[in-house]
Every structure is written in C-alpha cells, then in structure tokens.
Design a protein around this motif. Sequence first.
Motif, PDB file in Angstrom:
ATOM      1  N   SER A   1       0.827  -1.210   0.000  1.00 49.51           N
ATOM      2  CA  SER A   1       0.000   0.000   0.000  1.00 49.51           C
ATOM      3  C   SER A   1       0.858   1.254   0.000  1.00 49.51           C
ATOM      4  CB  SER A   1      -0.941   0.002   1.204  1.00 49.51           C
ATOM      5  OG  SER A   1      -1.837  -1.081   1.122  1.00 49.51           O
ATOM      6  N   VAL A   2       1.993   1.207   0.665  1.00 48.47           N
ATOM      7  CA  VAL A   2       2.936   2.332   0.631  1.00 48.47           C
ATOM      8  C   VAL A   2       3.415   2.532  -0.795  1.00 48.47           C
ATOM      9  CG1 VAL A   2       5.215   3.166   1.358  1.00 48.47           C
ATOM     10  CG2 VAL A   2       3.684   2.097   3.023  1.00 48.47           C
ATOM     11  N   GLY A   3       3.742   1.442  -1.472  1.00 47.55           N
ATOM     12  CA  GLY A   3       4.176   1.532  -2.859  1.00 47.55           C
ATOM     13  C   GLY A   3       3.121   2.162  -3.745  1.00 47.55           C
ATOM     14  N   VAL A   4       1.889   1.714  -3.607  1.00 50.16           N
ATOM     15  CA  VAL A   4       0.789   2.257  -4.408  1.00 50.16           C
ATOM     16  C   VAL A   4       0.592   3.740  -4.096  1.00 50.16           C
ATOM     17  CG1 VAL A   4      -1.708   2.171  -4.805  1.00 50.16           C
ATOM     18  CG2 VAL A   4      -0.380   0.057  -4.745  1.00 50.16           C
TER      19      VAL A   4
ATOM     20  N   SER B   1      10.789  -2.641   4.261  1.00 45.26           N
ATOM     21  CA  SER B   1      10.553  -3.211   5.601  1.00 45.26           C
ATOM     22  C   SER B   1      11.756  -3.003   6.515  1.00 45.26           C
ATOM     23  CB  SER B   1      10.181  -4.687   5.511  1.00 45.26           C
ATOM     24  OG  SER B   1      11.167  -5.416   4.831  1.00 45.26           O
ATOM     25  N   GLU B   2      12.964  -3.119   5.990  1.00 43.86           N
ATOM     26  CA  GLU B   2      14.163  -2.837   6.793  1.00 43.86           C
ATOM     27  C   GLU B   2      14.196  -1.381   7.207  1.00 43.86           C
ATOM     28  OE1 GLU B   2      17.589  -5.813   5.028  1.00 43.86           O
ATOM     29  OE2 GLU B   2      17.002  -4.083   3.832  1.00 43.86           O
ATOM     30  N   PHE B   3      13.842  -0.492   6.279  1.00 47.51           N
ATOM     31  CA  PHE B   3      13.819   0.940   6.581  1.00 47.51           C
ATOM     32  C   PHE B   3      12.856   1.223   7.723  1.00 47.51           C
ATOM     33  CE2 PHE B   3      12.120   5.205   6.061  1.00 47.51           C
ATOM     34  CZ  PHE B   3      13.274   5.960   5.936  1.00 47.51           C
ATOM     35  N   ARG B   4      11.656   0.670   7.616  1.00 51.99           N
ATOM     36  CA  ARG B   4      10.646   0.883   8.653  1.00 51.99           C
ATOM     37  C   ARG B   4      11.137   0.356  10.000  1.00 51.99           C
ATOM     38  NH1 ARG B   4       4.714  -0.869   7.345  1.00 51.99           N
ATOM     39  NH2 ARG B   4       4.361   1.339   6.981  1.00 51.99           N
ATOM     40  N   LYS B   5      11.706  -0.843  10.015  1.00 51.62           N
ATOM     41  CA  LYS B   5      12.169  -1.459  11.259  1.00 51.62           C
ATOM     42  C   LYS B   5      13.332  -0.678  11.877  1.00 51.62           C
ATOM     43  CE  LYS B   5      14.613  -5.433  11.761  1.00 51.62           C
ATOM     44  NZ  LYS B   5      14.910  -6.851  11.489  1.00 51.62           N
TER      45      LYS B   5
ATOM     46  N   ASP C   1       3.407  -1.895  -8.829  1.00 50.08           N
ATOM     47  CA  ASP C   1       4.052  -3.194  -8.624  1.00 50.08           C
ATOM     48  C   ASP C   1       4.896  -3.155  -7.349  1.00 50.08           C
ATOM     49  OD1 ASP C   1       5.835  -5.396  -8.665  1.00 50.08           O
ATOM     50  OD2 ASP C   1       5.864  -5.427 -10.854  1.00 50.08           O
ATOM     51  N   GLN C   2       4.521  -3.946  -6.348  1.00 46.45           N
ATOM     52  CA  GLN C   2       5.221  -3.949  -5.067  1.00 46.45           C
ATOM     53  C   GLN C   2       6.686  -4.339  -5.219  1.00 46.45           C
ATOM     54  OE1 GLN C   2       3.612  -6.664  -2.154  1.00 46.45           O
ATOM     55  NE2 GLN C   2       5.342  -6.392  -0.785  1.00 46.45           N
ATOM     56  N   TYR C   3       6.964  -5.291  -6.088  1.00 46.93           N
ATOM     57  CA  TYR C   3       8.336  -5.757  -6.257  1.00 46.93           C
ATOM     58  C   TYR C   3       9.214  -4.684  -6.903  1.00 46.93           C
ATOM     59  CZ  TYR C   3       6.141 -10.077  -4.934  1.00 46.93           C
ATOM     60  OH  TYR C   3       5.432 -11.016  -4.247  1.00 46.93           O
TER      61      TYR C   3
END
Length: 79
Positions: free
Chosen positions: A46-49, A72-76, A55-57
């Motif tokens: 959803s962040v990508g969109v 996900s690493e950035f968020r963590k 395309d998420q990938y």
Amino acid sequence: MESLSNSRYITLFSKEMGKSPSEYILTLRLERARELLLTTDIEISSVGVASGYKDQYFFSKIFKKHTGMSPSEFRKNHK
C-alpha cells in the motif's frame, strides 16, 4: 511552453530544478514512501501504491537501490 520540444523542456527543467524530470519524480515518490513508512503502519504494498508504484516488487527494488535497504528494513530501523 506548448511549443517546447521534449529535449528543450528537459533542459530547462533540469537547469531550474537541478535534476531531470524523471529524477525529480523519483525523489518525490521516495520521500513520500519514507514518510508513509515512518508515520503509518500500512502494508508495504500500500505504501508503494500510495507513492506511485503499482508493482510492489518494483517499488521494493527501486527503494532498496536508492536507500540501501528494503522498505521493511527501513521501517524497522527507523521506528
């Protein structure tokens, strides 16, 4: 502006903004993605969109290329 050629537009834009139109759009999209990753808990896809990537990938690939880590690493690492 309507009579400008594509290359002339890119030249003028780059001179004014310090980067090409495509680099400018990429910067805006990545800034939006970083903001959403830090301030919301919405899914990565959803962040990508919301950042302009269907395309998420592809989003994850571009994000990692420019930040050095996956979304996900950035968020963590930044929460």
